[in-house]
Design a protein around this motif. Sequence first.
Motif, PDB file in Angstrom:
ATOM      1  N   GLY A   8       0.767  -1.215  -0.016  1.00  0.00           N
ATOM      2  CA  GLY A   8       0.192   0.008  -0.018  1.00  0.00           C
ATOM      3  C   GLY A   8       0.860   1.053   0.030  1.00  0.00           C
ATOM      4  N   LEU A  11       2.513   1.592  -3.534  1.00  0.00           N
ATOM      5  CA  LEU A  11       1.514   2.007  -4.576  1.00  0.00           C
ATOM      6  C   LEU A  11       1.325   3.331  -4.405  1.00  0.00           C
ATOM      7  CD1 LEU A  11      -0.623  -1.330  -5.004  1.00  0.00           C
ATOM      8  CD2 LEU A  11       0.810   0.188  -6.729  1.00  0.00           C
ATOM      9  N   THR A  12       0.835   3.720  -3.048  1.00  0.00           N
ATOM     10  CA  THR A  12       0.631   5.084  -2.755  1.00  0.00           C
ATOM     11  C   THR A  12       1.457   6.009  -3.466  1.00  0.00           C
ATOM     12  OG1 THR A  12      -0.883   4.596  -0.974  1.00  0.00           O
ATOM     13  CG2 THR A  12      -0.409   6.794  -1.359  1.00  0.00           C
ATOM     14  N   ALA A  35      -5.434   5.824 -10.075  1.00  0.00           N
ATOM     15  CA  ALA A  35      -5.925   4.275  -9.822  1.00  0.00           C
ATOM     16  C   ALA A  35      -4.874   3.698  -8.638  1.00  0.00           C
ATOM     17  CB  ALA A  35      -6.125   3.385 -10.866  1.00  0.00           C
ATOM     18  N   GLY A  36      -3.695   3.979  -8.933  1.00  0.00           N
ATOM     19  CA  GLY A  36      -2.677   3.424  -8.016  1.00  0.00           C
ATOM     20  C   GLY A  36      -2.625   4.098  -6.651  1.00  0.00           C
ATOM     21  N   MET A  38      -5.533   4.782  -5.147  1.00  0.00           N
ATOM     22  CA  MET A  38      -6.753   4.398  -4.783  1.00  0.00           C
ATOM     23  C   MET A  38      -6.378   3.245  -4.200  1.00  0.00           C
ATOM     24  SD  MET A  38     -10.051   5.805  -6.794  1.00  0.00           S
ATOM     25  CE  MET A  38      -9.369   5.413  -8.401  1.00  0.00           C
ATOM     26  N   VAL A  39      -5.730   2.263  -4.880  1.00  0.00           N
ATOM     27  CA  VAL A  39      -5.588   0.831  -4.682  1.00  0.00           C
ATOM     28  C   VAL A  39      -4.553   0.801  -3.464  1.00  0.00           C
ATOM     29  CG1 VAL A  39      -4.468  -1.115  -5.300  1.00  0.00           C
ATOM     30  CG2 VAL A  39      -5.942  -0.073  -6.672  1.00  0.00           C
ATOM     31  N   GLY A  40      -3.494   1.589  -3.364  1.00  0.00           N
ATOM     32  CA  GLY A  40      -2.569   1.717  -2.321  1.00  0.00           C
ATOM     33  C   GLY A  40      -3.274   2.205  -1.177  1.00  0.00           C
ATOM     34  N   THR A  42      -6.088   1.647  -0.305  1.00  0.00           N
ATOM     35  CA  THR A  42      -6.968   0.639   0.185  1.00  0.00           C
ATOM     36  C   THR A  42      -6.260  -0.436   0.812  1.00  0.00           C
ATOM     37  OG1 THR A  42      -8.546   1.024  -1.557  1.00  0.00           O
ATOM     38  CG2 THR A  42      -8.729  -1.132  -0.657  1.00  0.00           C
ATOM     39  N   PHE A  43      -5.145  -0.924   0.328  1.00  0.00           N
ATOM     40  CA  PHE A  43      -4.256  -1.922   0.635  1.00  0.00           C
ATOM     41  C   PHE A  43      -3.552  -1.351   2.115  1.00  0.00           C
ATOM     42  CE2 PHE A  43      -2.771  -4.041  -3.329  1.00  0.00           C
ATOM     43  CZ  PHE A  43      -3.988  -4.709  -3.420  1.00  0.00           C
TER      44      PHE A  43
END
Length: 51
Positions: A8, A11-12, A35-36, A38-40, A42-43
């Motif tokens: 996370g 990616l963030t 998107a990276g 957002m996914v980061g 979230t992780f």
Amino acid sequence: MNSLQTAGVVLTLAGVAGYVVGVLAPYPGRGFSVAGVMVGVTFLSLGGVSR
């Protein structure tokens, strides 16, 4: 810090860096940086959940 939180953070940071570079010099695919992020995030938030 477990592996999901580490992913996370990576990616963030990569998403934020990609966004900054995209603002300075537009390049194809720069929308994937959002998107990276957002996914980061979230992780990062799911990495602290106990199972």
